[in-house]
Design an enzyme around this catalytic site. Structure first.
Site, mmCIF file in Angstrom:
data_model
loop_
_atom_site.group_PDB
_atom_site.id
_atom_site.type_symbol
_atom_site.label_atom_id
_atom_site.label_comp_id
_atom_site.label_asym_id
_atom_site.label_seq_id
_atom_site.Cartn_x
_atom_site.Cartn_y
_atom_site.Cartn_z
ATOM 1 N N HIS A 29 -4.601 -7.979 2.172
ATOM 2 C CA HIS A 29 -3.912 -7.942 0.886
ATOM 3 C C HIS A 29 -2.979 -9.132 0.697
ATOM 4 O O HIS A 29 -2.566 -9.432 -0.423
ATOM 5 C CB HIS A 29 -3.165 -6.610 0.697
ATOM 6 C CG HIS A 29 -1.890 -6.485 1.476
ATOM 7 N ND1 HIS A 29 -1.813 -5.811 2.672
ATOM 8 C CD2 HIS A 29 -0.638 -6.936 1.222
ATOM 9 C CE1 HIS A 29 -0.568 -5.848 3.118
ATOM 10 N NE2 HIS A 29 0.179 -6.525 2.252
ATOM 11 N N ASP A 62 -7.900 -3.482 5.720
ATOM 12 C CA ASP A 62 -6.880 -4.462 5.310
ATOM 13 C C ASP A 62 -6.610 -5.447 6.444
ATOM 14 O O ASP A 62 -5.558 -5.418 7.087
ATOM 15 C CB ASP A 62 -5.599 -3.719 4.913
ATOM 16 C CG ASP A 62 -4.535 -4.649 4.342
ATOM 17 O OD1 ASP A 62 -4.899 -5.748 3.892
ATOM 18 O OD2 ASP A 62 -3.354 -4.275 4.361
ATOM 19 N N SER A 97 4.200 -7.800 5.877
ATOM 20 C CA SER A 97 2.765 -7.539 5.859
ATOM 21 C C SER A 97 1.999 -8.540 6.715
ATOM 22 O O SER A 97 2.297 -9.731 6.719
ATOM 23 C CB SER A 97 2.231 -7.608 4.426
ATOM 24 O OG SER A 97 2.675 -6.516 3.672
ATOM 25 N N GLY A 98 1.002 -8.031 7.424
ATOM 26 C CA GLY A 98 0.169 -8.890 8.254
ATOM 27 C C GLY A 98 0.729 -9.164 9.628
ATOM 28 O O GLY A 98 0.029 -9.668 10.501
#
Length: 427
Positions: free
Chosen positions: A224, A271, A367-368
């Site tokens: 994402h 994701d 995120s990530g």
């Protein structure tokens, strides 16, 4: 004679209901057939087409799929000890130490997508997990080409290992960190060298997401983060620093961005993404890779792991100037899917971590980034930060992409890149 044009049914009206039923049956049969073909129950589905092939046709030296993907992912490292397995004659088989030569290790690592090889060793068969104590194979020679290793020419099926031992393999020195000194007593601000695999993914010079170094060339992050910003030239990678103001002047350029072909923005399924750098990183203590887990490696609920990143320290806040970190326990999917928590939306390829009471969590900008767990003094990338409801809310722990669910995909991308230099969106 004057005639009038009229529309006529091709069949008598009384037969129409029977014909409609027949059409419905045929339509259902075709749909079911396509569904079986698409899902390839019990078979291997070619990612480049809807073609299904028998498991025995995988890794046999014959390109049965359009893009040859049936000849990738033919080797893997399994269990807590990284036992070497190869896929041949329709099964994953554990490699005996019989006839093993050190040179095979280098070829194996290349087929896992690594540009390095450290060492190989052996363990007694009864020292590895029970699931790897059957279906054996030995290697007599290892034929390597620019595209694929023809395992069918080099493997010999064994009922048991004559030596009583199996091969374990190490391709990369990873999951270690130099000694570091905490600069803030009792705080959660990271120190240099504490999380050397943590990267800052920057879009047009601004921190957007985190990521994890897994080789000198490759970064794991969340799909994402890059899904709507698929422009490699606009991205850069910063690594080896703690505060944003201390970030190196020359960031690392991005060559390729690969997000999972089955990524679902609405459900956050699959994701995960990979970033290939334009030039390899130099590992120096400040920058080090984290280890990928092995196939079948288990991380129990309750185990304390660590999250890190430059994300916001409160819901809706700005990203942090300093990398922060926190310890969080792994949560079973059963508990995380409880109606009072995430109510059934957590899939097997997702992993929850955090405190149900709230208070500690990843947030926007994280995120990530890594969910890192230490196993026998080695740090492993157990998950990548995916999503959550708010930040640190009660009954809303962080949700991560479960790395072990995507090992096939990660190694395939790395392997394809290693042998061809071309990166494709493959399953």
């Amino acid at each position: 004679i004057q005639s009038t044009s009229k529309c006529h049914l091709l069949v008598p009206l009384r037969f129409l209901p029977y014909i409609l039923v027949l059409l419905l049956v045929v339509t259902l049969a075709v749909a079911i057939g396509l569904g079986v073909q698409y899902n390839c129950i019990g078979k291997f589905r070619c990612g480049s087409s809807f073609k299904c092939i028998q498991p025995s046709a995988r890794c046999d030296g014959v390109y049965n799929c359009k893009d040859g993907e049936d000849e990738y992912r033919c080797v893997r490292l399994s269990g807590r000890n990284a036992v070497l397995q190869v896929f041949t004659t329709g099964f994953w088989r554990t490699v005996c130490s019989d006839d093993w030569k050190e040179a095979y290790g280098n070829a194996t690592c290349k087929h896992l997508g690594f540009s390095s090889y450290v060492s190989s060793g052996n363990l007694p068969v009864d020292a590895v997990e029970e699931e790897f104590q059957r279906y054996f194979v030995s290697l007599s020679h290892w034929l390597s080409s620019n595209r694929v290793t023809f395992l069918h020419n080099s493997t010999h099926i064994r009922e048991e290992c004559t030596s009583g031992k199996v091969i374990i393999l190490k391709c990369l020195v990873c999951g270690t960190r130099s000694r570091y000194s905490s600069r803030i007593v009792g705080g959660n601000a990271s120190a240099p060298k504490q999380w050397p695999w943590q990267v800052s993914l920057q879009f047009q010079g601004f921190h957007l997401c985190g990521g994890s170094v897994i080789t000198p060339w490759w970064i794991v992050t969340a799909a994402h983060c890059v899904y709507d910003l698929y422009v490699p030239s606009s991205w850069s990678v910063q690594v080896g620093f703690v505060t944003q103001q201390d970030a190196p002047v020359n960031p690392h350029s991005v060559e390729k961005i690969i997000y999972h072909r089955n990524y679902k923005p609405k459900t956050m399924g699959n994701d995960i993404a990979l970033i290939k750098l334009a030039a390899p990183l130099v590992f120096n203590g400040l920058i080090e890779p984290i280890c990928l887990p092995n196939f079948g490696e288990h991380f129990p609920a309750g185990k304390m792991c660590w999250i890190s990143g430059w994300g916001a320290t409160e819901e809706g806040g700005d990203t942090s100037e300093t990398m922060n970190y926190a310890s969080v326990p792994l949560i079973s999917n059963k508990i995380c899917n409880h109606r009072d928590v995430y109510g059934g939306i957590i899939t097997p390829s997702m992993l929850c971590a955090g405190f149900l009471r709230g208070g500690v969590d990843t947030c926007q900008g994280d995120s990530g980034g890594p969910l890192a767990c230490e196993v026998r003094s080695t740090w492993k990338l157990v998950g990548s930060t995916s999503f959550g409801v708010g930040c640190a809310e009660v009954n809303k722990p962080g949700v991560y992409s479960r790395t072990t669910s995507f090992l096939d995909w990660i190694h395939e991308q790395m392997e394809v890149g290693s042998f061809t230099g071309k990166i494709k969106l493959l399953y």
